[in-house]
Design a protein around this motif. Structure first.
Motif, PDB file in Angstrom:
ATOM      1  N   SER A  30     109.864 113.271  71.611  1.00 33.99           N
ATOM      2  CA  SER A  30     109.923 114.621  71.050  1.00 33.99           C
ATOM      3  C   SER A  30     109.030 115.590  71.809  1.00 33.99           C
ATOM      4  O   SER A  30     109.108 116.805  71.578  1.00 33.99           O
ATOM      5  CB  SER A  30     109.504 114.592  69.570  1.00 33.99           C
ATOM      6  OG  SER A  30     108.170 114.085  69.433  1.00 33.99           O
ATOM      7  N   ASN A  31     108.180 115.091  72.719  1.00 34.47           N
ATOM      8  CA  ASN A  31     107.351 115.972  73.545  1.00 34.47           C
ATOM      9  C   ASN A  31     108.043 116.391  74.833  1.00 34.47           C
ATOM     10  O   ASN A  31     107.474 117.175  75.609  1.00 34.47           O
ATOM     11  CB  ASN A  31     106.023 115.277  73.889  1.00 34.47           C
ATOM     12  CG  ASN A  31     105.142 115.073  72.669  1.00 34.47           C
ATOM     13  OD1 ASN A  31     105.045 115.962  71.818  1.00 34.47           O
ATOM     14  ND2 ASN A  31     104.516 113.907  72.562  1.00 34.47           N
ATOM     15  N   ASP A  32     109.237 115.869  75.071  1.00 37.88           N
ATOM     16  CA  ASP A  32     110.000 116.333  76.229  1.00 37.88           C
ATOM     17  C   ASP A  32     110.362 117.794  76.032  1.00 37.88           C
ATOM     18  O   ASP A  32     110.530 118.270  74.890  1.00 37.88           O
ATOM     19  CB  ASP A  32     111.271 115.502  76.398  1.00 37.88           C
ATOM     20  CG  ASP A  32     110.957 114.071  76.813  1.00 37.88           C
ATOM     21  OD1 ASP A  32     109.848 113.831  77.308  1.00 37.88           O
ATOM     22  OD2 ASP A  32     111.837 113.197  76.634  1.00 37.88           O
ATOM     23  N   LEU A  33     110.519 118.507  77.136  1.00 39.87           N
ATOM     24  CA  LEU A  33     110.767 119.950  77.079  1.00 39.87           C
ATOM     25  C   LEU A  33     111.923 120.324  77.997  1.00 39.87           C
ATOM     26  O   LEU A  33     111.948 119.931  79.172  1.00 39.87           O
ATOM     27  CB  LEU A  33     109.505 120.718  77.503  1.00 39.87           C
ATOM     28  CG  LEU A  33     109.649 122.243  77.673  1.00 39.87           C
ATOM     29  CD1 LEU A  33     109.984 122.907  76.338  1.00 39.87           C
ATOM     30  CD2 LEU A  33     108.374 122.845  78.264  1.00 39.87           C
ATOM     31  N   ILE A  34     112.890 121.066  77.459  1.00 41.54           N
ATOM     32  CA  ILE A  34     113.939 121.688  78.265  1.00 41.54           C
ATOM     33  C   ILE A  34     113.575 123.157  78.395  1.00 41.54           C
ATOM     34  O   ILE A  34     113.600 123.900  77.408  1.00 41.54           O
ATOM     35  CB  ILE A  34     115.332 121.532  77.634  1.00 41.54           C
ATOM     36  CG1 ILE A  34     115.662 120.060  77.403  1.00 41.54           C
ATOM     37  CG2 ILE A  34     116.387 122.167  78.533  1.00 41.54           C
ATOM     38  CD1 ILE A  34     117.017 119.835  76.749  1.00 41.54           C
ATOM     39  N   LEU A  35     113.214 123.578  79.600  1.00 41.67           N
ATOM     40  CA  LEU A  35     112.734 124.931  79.835  1.00 41.67           C
ATOM     41  C   LEU A  35     113.776 125.697  80.644  1.00 41.67           C
ATOM     42  O   LEU A  35     114.032 125.377  81.808  1.00 41.67           O
ATOM     43  CB  LEU A  35     111.392 124.895  80.588  1.00 41.67           C
ATOM     44  CG  LEU A  35     110.729 126.235  80.887  1.00 41.67           C
ATOM     45  CD1 LEU A  35     110.491 127.018  79.608  1.00 41.67           C
ATOM     46  CD2 LEU A  35     109.419 126.023  81.637  1.00 41.67           C
ATOM     47  N   PHE A  36     114.384 126.692  80.026  1.00 42.62           N
ATOM     48  CA  PHE A  36     115.397 127.513  80.694  1.00 42.62           C
ATOM     49  C   PHE A  36     114.736 128.742  81.303  1.00 42.62           C
ATOM     50  O   PHE A  36     113.869 129.369  80.681  1.00 42.62           O
ATOM     51  CB  PHE A  36     116.479 127.947  79.700  1.00 42.62           C
ATOM     52  CG  PHE A  36     117.250 126.818  79.100  1.00 42.62           C
ATOM     53  CD1 PHE A  36     118.318 126.253  79.778  1.00 42.62           C
ATOM     54  CD2 PHE A  36     116.913 126.306  77.849  1.00 42.62           C
ATOM     55  CE1 PHE A  36     119.039 125.207  79.222  1.00 42.62           C
ATOM     56  CE2 PHE A  36     117.626 125.264  77.291  1.00 42.62           C
ATOM     57  CZ  PHE A  36     118.691 124.702  77.980  1.00 42.62           C
ATOM     58  N   THR A  37     115.148 129.091  82.504  1.00 40.62           N
ATOM     59  CA  THR A  37     114.610 130.270  83.192  1.00 40.62           C
ATOM     60  C   THR A  37     115.683 131.304  83.516  1.00 40.62           C
ATOM     61  O   THR A  37     115.358 132.373  84.008  1.00 40.62           O
ATOM     62  CB  THR A  37     113.914 129.858  84.500  1.00 40.62           C
ATOM     63  OG1 THR A  37     114.844 129.158  85.335  1.00 40.62           O
ATOM     64  CG2 THR A  37     112.724 128.945  84.211  1.00 40.62           C
ATOM     65  N   GLN A  38     116.947 130.989  83.282  1.00 45.30           N
ATOM     66  CA  GLN A  38     118.052 131.921  83.511  1.00 45.30           C
ATOM     67  C   GLN A  38     118.976 131.896  82.308  1.00 45.30           C
ATOM     68  O   GLN A  38     119.375 130.829  81.838  1.00 45.30           O
ATOM     69  CB  GLN A  38     118.832 131.550  84.773  1.00 45.30           C
ATOM     70  CG  GLN A  38     118.037 131.689  86.062  1.00 45.30           C
ATOM     71  CD  GLN A  38     118.861 131.292  87.271  1.00 45.30           C
ATOM     72  OE1 GLN A  38     118.639 130.244  87.852  1.00 45.30           O
ATOM     73  NE2 GLN A  38     119.804 132.137  87.656  1.00 45.30           N
ATOM     74  N   LYS A  39     119.314 133.075  81.815  1.00 49.99           N
ATOM     75  CA  LYS A  39     120.137 133.157  80.620  1.00 49.99           C
ATOM     76  C   LYS A  39     121.508 133.758  80.891  1.00 49.99           C
ATOM     77  O   LYS A  39     122.504 133.331  80.293  1.00 49.99           O
ATOM     78  CB  LYS A  39     119.408 133.985  79.548  1.00 49.99           C
ATOM     79  CG  LYS A  39     120.182 134.158  78.264  1.00 49.99           C
ATOM     80  CD  LYS A  39     119.290 134.701  77.157  1.00 49.99           C
ATOM     81  CE  LYS A  39     118.725 136.049  77.488  1.00 49.99           C
ATOM     82  NZ  LYS A  39     117.981 136.644  76.345  1.00 49.99           N
ATOM     83  N   SER A  40     121.612 134.740  81.785  1.00 50.24           N
ATOM     84  CA  SER A  40     122.865 135.447  81.971  1.00 50.24           C
ATOM     85  C   SER A  40     123.940 134.588  82.600  1.00 50.24           C
ATOM     86  O   SER A  40     125.119 134.906  82.521  1.00 50.24           O
ATOM     87  CB  SER A  40     122.636 136.693  82.837  1.00 50.24           C
ATOM     88  OG  SER A  40     122.218 136.331  84.140  1.00 50.24           O
ATOM     89  N   ARG A  41     123.561 133.472  83.267  1.00 53.64           N
ATOM     90  CA  ARG A  41     124.543 132.605  83.926  1.00 53.64           C
ATOM     91  C   ARG A  41     124.962 131.433  83.038  1.00 53.64           C
ATOM     92  O   ARG A  41     125.627 130.514  83.496  1.00 53.64           O
ATOM     93  CB  ARG A  41     123.966 132.073  85.234  1.00 53.64           C
ATOM     94  CG  ARG A  41     123.574 133.154  86.221  1.00 53.64           C
ATOM     95  CD  ARG A  41     124.787 133.889  86.739  1.00 53.64           C
ATOM     96  NE  ARG A  41     124.409 134.986  87.619  1.00 53.64           N
ATOM     97  CZ  ARG A  41     124.325 136.255  87.237  1.00 53.64           C
ATOM     98  NH1 ARG A  41     124.585 136.590  85.982  1.00 53.64           N
ATOM     99  NH2 ARG A  41     123.982 137.201  88.088  1.00 53.64           N
TER     100      ARG A  41
END
Length: 791
Positions: free
Chosen positions: A341-352
């Motif tokens: 549960s400490n894994d992280l999905i970090l998004f840096t682009q949203k429009s695509r």
């Protein structure tokens, strides 16, 4: 005539279709991971590429071969060509696209014509009279703003631009040092996007700090950080940022960073070879820091199986694709993001990430955090999702048999075509002298072989056979006729002896330049007789052949299945997309001050908000268009432009006045059509065949002749002096301050001078000077007149 149409594709950015005086221009034929492009009604004459991601060129290869776009000229900057090639190869492998091959990708990208920034290029052929120029757009390496000029039409195509500097890129040329670039100011038509018009992005420093805080927090808790990225554009910014932080931290951080993509190694090598296209800081430091762009803390991985050999533990993974719908990022989501549960999905682009699994995760994060802070922290994601997974499965049984039969038929057709081509070439090279018949007699090749064809004639008849000559028609032949097809080239002889072909004696193994000298001897097969090689033929780039290319290809098929996965991790979005926000968009576009504005590539709410902002500006154009997909709009400027030819007598009497980079003159003349005799004399000219079509067309243009007769002078209108030029309030303010007159910009095109005189810019380029009659009023008016040319 200028028409614009935005074609709906499978990407957020639809393909732009511009029809300019019968010239069909397609800009950014994008797609999603499927790499498909919908059919178009008109064949393109010109194709322009702005960026190297799938949204801007994903459908190019598909349309090039499917709809026969081979006659169109394609232009892009060198980084867009190189990085776009990597983007397509990554998408093919990640999404298991079987309709497009690596050879097709190389064929398309080898045909693209490379341009440099600020390099005006005048086109010929059907595009004659059109000039295109590329300018830096920021956002991605080699990203481009396109300027198109043709006679009275000027178009600026500016999508996905970034006015601020990144770690490895300069800001867009559109807005630099607080000013609009002169060459891009006041275009007739500006086509731009309204992305992020409703968003105010925090400062880059705050976003960088938030990203490092979230990453380190997850790593110190024993989690794995996944950053879904594109394959070759914005991933370079993240690599520069993370590698710089890891290198500057003492003691060194024990957490490894992996860039996982089928083309990760080549992408970084390409980037390292294009330093001159990057930001001023990197260009300045190049040669001082030998480790520049080596990314010592980032390990490139091209095969997912290599992750299994890495010791378990916290790590940072940059992986394609961006949408989590395919590729290595999907495999990591399946295998890693349900264990800790400490894994992280970090998004840096949203429009695509429109209409994808990544978009669902970002929407969940936005709803959970409720935007209580500028950059909200990660939130927990504990859910089950149904996703579609593609995988390769080896063929077996009847499917394998059918595949093998198809391959044999393909090889047979290829061999027949090659033999026919060789035969035709030999016939063309035959010596027409009588010695050819004598050679036939000496060789014993008589055409009267009963019941059978000879050598290559049998091969050309449609039959095919293998090394054992098991074909029934061949087995029935006599023993002396059982031979492989062979066509002997006949020697050509002229008055000096045998004709020698120069290319037969070129030393192809000798390197022609330093780059080829570094290639291995085994690369000599990629060299043509001139000693030059295409970039894609040097083992597809800087490194040698991939190991998977050396292995024998296993016949397989693509199998798709739906899986229900359980996800237990943290989710967060931090904007490192490198695009303008609402504040910068609403500040810069009014300064560009186009005559017509077309807003595309955004939601209806964002475009309506931008239109309301523009409508509230009194000095801004009221021609703002919000075209829907497939809607054709006419954005031609309202001018009366005609082509005329000046006579020599008129040119000698003109008095020229310099206005900026141009010269203008006032004339009094009359229009006369060329007589039939003059046209016939011109067509009968002996040197007429040597002239181009433009010169021939000029002979039929009306001619301007000086007014000499009294009757013509009496009928001529009495024209008042004209004020020609463009008054810039910033320059006027500086000139007034130099004269000791206070001047202050009040916004919306108003300059207040001395507190009593106002200079106002109106629509249509008009200027209004308002104030009471005083010495300052006349001083200000005199200064305005000095900045204009009186003709």
């Amino acid at each position: 005539m200028l028409n614009y149409q935005c074609l709906e594709t499978k990407s957020l950015c639809g393909t732009s279709h511009i029809e300019l005086d019968g010239i069909h221009i397609y800009i950014d034929p994008g797609s999603d991971d499927s790499l498909e492009h919908p059919p178009v009604s008109e064949q393109p004459d010109l194709i322009l590429l702005s960026h190297s991601d799938l949204s801007h060129l994903g459908g190019l290869v598909y349309a090039y071969h499917k709809y026969d776009w081979k006659n169109a000229h394609i232009y892009a900057t060198l980084p867009v060509i190189n990085m776009g090639r990597m983007t397509m190869l990554d998408a093919i492998k990640s999404n298991l696209v079987g309709d497009i091959t690596k050879e097709q990708v190389n064929q398309v990208f080898d045909s693209i014509i490379a341009l440099r920034y600020s390099q005006p290029t005048s086109l010929l052929g059907k595009c004659n009279g059109l000039t295109i120029t590329a300018y830096n757009a920021g956002h991605s390496l080699g990203g481009t703003l396109w300027s198109l000029l043709k006679e009275s039409e000027s178009i600026l195509y500016a999508v996905d631009w970034n006015h601020s500097k990144d770690k490895h890129l300069n800001g867009a040329a559109l807005y630099s040092n607080g000013h609009i670039l002169e060459a891009l100011n006041r275009p007739n038509t500006l086509i731009t996007d309204a992305n992020n018009a409703l968003v105010s992005t925090p400062s880059r420093k705050k976003r960088d700090e938030a990203l490092i805080e979230s990453v380190m927090s997850s790593l110190y808790k024993g989690g794995t950080v996944l950053l879904p990225v594109d394959s070759s554009s914005r991933v370079l910014e993240l690599c520069c940022f993370l590698d710089s932080h890891w290198s500057s931290t003492q003691p060194p951080l024990p957490f490894p960073i992996f860039f996982l993509s089928p083309t990760s190694t080549k992408t970084i090598d390409y980037a390292r070879s294009m330093i001159e296209w990057m930001g001023d800081n990197i260009v300045r430091d190049f040669g001082i820091d030998e480790s520049l762009l080596e990314f010592r803390n980032i390990h490139t991985i091209t095969d997912y199986s290599q992750l299994s050999s890495i010791a378990p533990g916290p790590k940072v993974i940059l992986s394609t694709s961006l949408t989590l719908e395919c590729g290595f990022s999907q495999q990591i989501l399946l295998n890693f993001m349900s264990q800790n549960s400490n894994d992280l999905i970090l998004f840096t682009q949203k429009s695509r990430c429109q209409s994808s699994l990544a978009k669902q995760f970002i929407r969940y994060w936005e709803q959970a955090c409720k935007k209580l802070m500028d950059i909200p922290p990660p939130v927990g994601l504990y859910a089950e999702h149904n996703i579609k997974v593609k995988r390769m499965e080896a063929l077996a049984g009847e499917e394998l048999k059918q595949y093998q039969e198809q391959q044999l038929q393909k090889i047979s057709r290829t061999a027949e075509d090659s033999a026919l081509e060789l035969r035709n070439k030999t016939i063309l090279d035959e010596d027409l002298s009588s010695s050819s018949d004598e050679e036939d007699d000496e060789m014993g090749l008589t055409p009267e072989a009963p019941g059978a064809a000879l050598g290559s004639a049998l091969f050309l008849s449609g039959k095919s056979f293998d090394l054992n000559l098991r074909d029934q028609s061949v087995q029935n032949l006599q023993t002396k006729y059982k031979m492989f097809p062979y066509v002997e080239k006949r020697r050509r002889i002229d008055e000096f002896g045998e004709v020698v072909k120069q290319e037969d004696f070129v030393i192809i193994n000798e390197p022609m330049n330093n780059f080829e000298a570094e290639a291995s001897p085994s690369d000599s097969t990629a060299i043509d007789p001139t000693g030059k090689r295409k970039w894609s033929e040097i083992n597809d780039g800087i490194h040698g052949q991939n190991e998977d290319e050396l292995q024998e290809e296993i016949p397989s098929k693509i199998v798709a299945e739906d899986l229900m996965i359980r996800i237990s991790c943290q989710v967060q979005f931090i904007d490192i997309e490198g695009l303008h926000d609402g504040r910068s968009l609403k500040t810069i576009i009014p300064q560009v001050n186009p005559r017509k504005l077309v807003l595309i590539h955004a939601t209806d709410e964002e475009r309506e908000d931008m239109k309301r902002t523009c409508s509230a500006l009194s000095a801004f154009t009221k021609d703002v268009y919000l075209p829907k997909y497939g809607e054709d709009i006419n954005v031609s400027i309202d001018v009366n432009a005609f082509s005329l030819k000046l006579s020599d007598d008129l040119i000698r009497n003109l008095i020229w006045t310099k206005v900026g980079n141009c010269e203008v003159s006032h004339m009094l003349a009359k229009i006369e059509k060329p007589s039939e005799s003059e046209i016939q004399d011109s067509e009968a000219n002996e040197e007429d065949a040597k002239r181009n079509d433009a010169e021939k067309e000029a002979d039929h243009l009306p001619v301007l002749n000086p007014v000499t007769l009294r009757s013509d002078l009496a009928r001529a209108p009495r024209a008042a002096p004209l004020l020609v030029g463009n008054t810039k309030l910033a320059e006027l303010r500086k000139a007034l301050l130099d004269q000791g007159i206070s001047a202050e910009l009040k916004g919306e095109g108003v300059l207040l001078c001395g507190g009593v005189v106002a200079v106002r810019k109106l629509s249509g380029g008009k200027i209004s000077i308002e104030g009471g009659l005083s010495n300052q009023f006349f001083e200000v008016r005199k200064m305005v007149y000095k900045m204009l040319a009186i003709v």
